[in-house]
Each structure stands twice: as structure tokens, then as C-alpha cells.
Design a protein around this motif. Structure first.
Motif, mmCIF file in Angstrom:
data_model
loop_
_atom_site.group_PDB
_atom_site.id
_atom_site.type_symbol
_atom_site.label_atom_id
_atom_site.label_comp_id
_atom_site.label_asym_id
_atom_site.label_seq_id
_atom_site.Cartn_x
_atom_site.Cartn_y
_atom_site.Cartn_z
ATOM 1 N N CYS A 15 39.720 17.912 24.093
ATOM 2 C CA CYS A 15 39.633 19.359 23.931
ATOM 3 C C CYS A 15 39.528 19.716 22.440
ATOM 4 N N HIS A 16 39.471 20.989 22.145
ATOM 5 C CA HIS A 16 39.308 21.454 20.766
ATOM 6 C C HIS A 16 40.529 21.197 19.902
ATOM 7 N N VAL A 20 44.494 17.198 24.543
ATOM 8 C CA VAL A 20 43.973 16.413 25.661
ATOM 9 C C VAL A 20 42.946 15.437 25.112
ATOM 10 N N ARG A 21 43.168 14.154 25.386
ATOM 11 C CA ARG A 21 42.251 13.096 24.922
ATOM 12 C C ARG A 21 41.945 12.165 26.089
ATOM 13 N N LEU A 56 42.559 9.039 31.085
ATOM 14 C CA LEU A 56 43.196 10.141 30.362
ATOM 15 C C LEU A 56 44.208 9.519 29.416
ATOM 16 N N LEU A 57 44.006 9.692 28.125
ATOM 17 C CA LEU A 57 44.852 9.070 27.109
ATOM 18 C C LEU A 57 46.093 9.893 26.798
ATOM 19 N N GLN A 58 45.958 11.204 26.810
ATOM 20 C CA GLN A 58 47.101 12.080 26.520
ATOM 21 C C GLN A 58 46.808 13.483 26.997
ATOM 22 N N GLY A 59 47.868 14.235 27.229
ATOM 23 C CA GLY A 59 47.762 15.656 27.528
ATOM 24 C C GLY A 59 47.793 16.037 28.994
ATOM 25 N N CYS A 78 42.574 22.617 29.022
ATOM 26 C CA CYS A 78 43.743 22.529 28.151
ATOM 27 C C CYS A 78 44.442 23.888 28.119
ATOM 28 N N SER A 79 45.748 23.891 28.387
ATOM 29 C CA SER A 79 46.510 25.138 28.381
ATOM 30 C C SER A 79 46.774 25.653 26.970
#
Length: 129
Positions: A15-16, A20-21, A56-59, A78-79
Motif C-alpha cells: 500500500c501507499h 501492508v506488504r 502477505l508479508l505484513q499488515g 489498508c485501513s
């Protein structure tokens, strides 16, 4: 147009804000540009991959899910920053659909972009399967 890449390539993206990665292994450098109402507004360029090609690595704890119409598609975003970097598509509910615009670097030119008439989804879904 595609760079005619023949070997699998591993990309990372997210995400920006970076909360999230993910990592994705791409075997075929082809993405669909859907003109349906949500894809057009999000600017989503679709790369549908089997779940075992996506990590999904993180988030995960920061993802929010939006569902509409049939409720099958799980539009993840992404929240924190609101970016939709991947989701579970209605057309392939056992796969992951990655937005190639969310891959790291300037890699969109590595992909063949194919228009898809999602405005008339029911009449055209066979083209994605």
C-alpha cells in the motif's frame, strides 16, 4: 506492452503508507484493465495469481474488507492509507488478484495490459477463466 518475460519473476509491493506488504511470483506478465465501476474508480490493473504464488508479508491486522453486489469478491484495503493493493476476486475466489500498480518500482511496462469489459461482467467473464 509486455517485455516478453519468459521466466517467473518475484515482485514485492504494498500500500501507499507501507503498512501492508506482500510478495508475488509472476509466471505470466499479463494484466487485465477492467472498466467496471469499482475497478475504474480504483485504477486497478488485475494480475490474478494462485494463492501459493502470493505471500502477505505484513499488515494483515490493518486490512479492511469491502463487499458489494454478490458479496463473493473480498475487496481488501489498508485501513491506514486506503490503498487497494490486492483482493480476492469474484471471478477466481480461490486466487489473489494483485494490483500491478502497487508493485514496487516502475514495473507496469513489464506487463501486457488487456482491456476487459467488466461493465458487462456476466457476458464477458468467460474471457478471464
Amino acid at each position: 506492452m509486455t517485455a516478453n518475460i519468459k521466466e517467473p519473476v518475484t515482485y514485492e509491493g504494498g500500500c501507499h503508507c507501507g503498512a501492508v506488504r506482500f510478495r508475488v511470483v509472476v509466471d505470466t506478465h499479463k494484466a487485465d484493465d477492467c472498466n467496471c465501476s469499482i475497478c475504474r474508480k480504483k485504477g486497478f490493473l488485475h494480475l490474478i495469481v494462485p494463492r501459493d504464488k502470493f505471500t502477505l508479508l505484513q499488515g494483515e491486522d490493518l486490512l479492511t474488507t469491502y463487499r458489494f453486489n454478490t458479496g463473493v469478491a473480498q475487496h481488501k484495503f489498508c485501513s491506514v492509507c486506503g490503498i487497494h493493493s490486492f483482493y480476492i476476486p469474484r471471478s477466481h475466489p480461490d486466487s489473489i488478484d494483485v494490483n500491478i500498480r502497487c508493485l514496487d518500482g516502475d514495473v507496469v511496462s513489464n506487463f501486457e495490459i488487456v482491456p476487459f469489459d467488466g461493465t458487462n461482467w456476466e457476458e464477458n467473464i468467460y474471457k478471464l477463466r
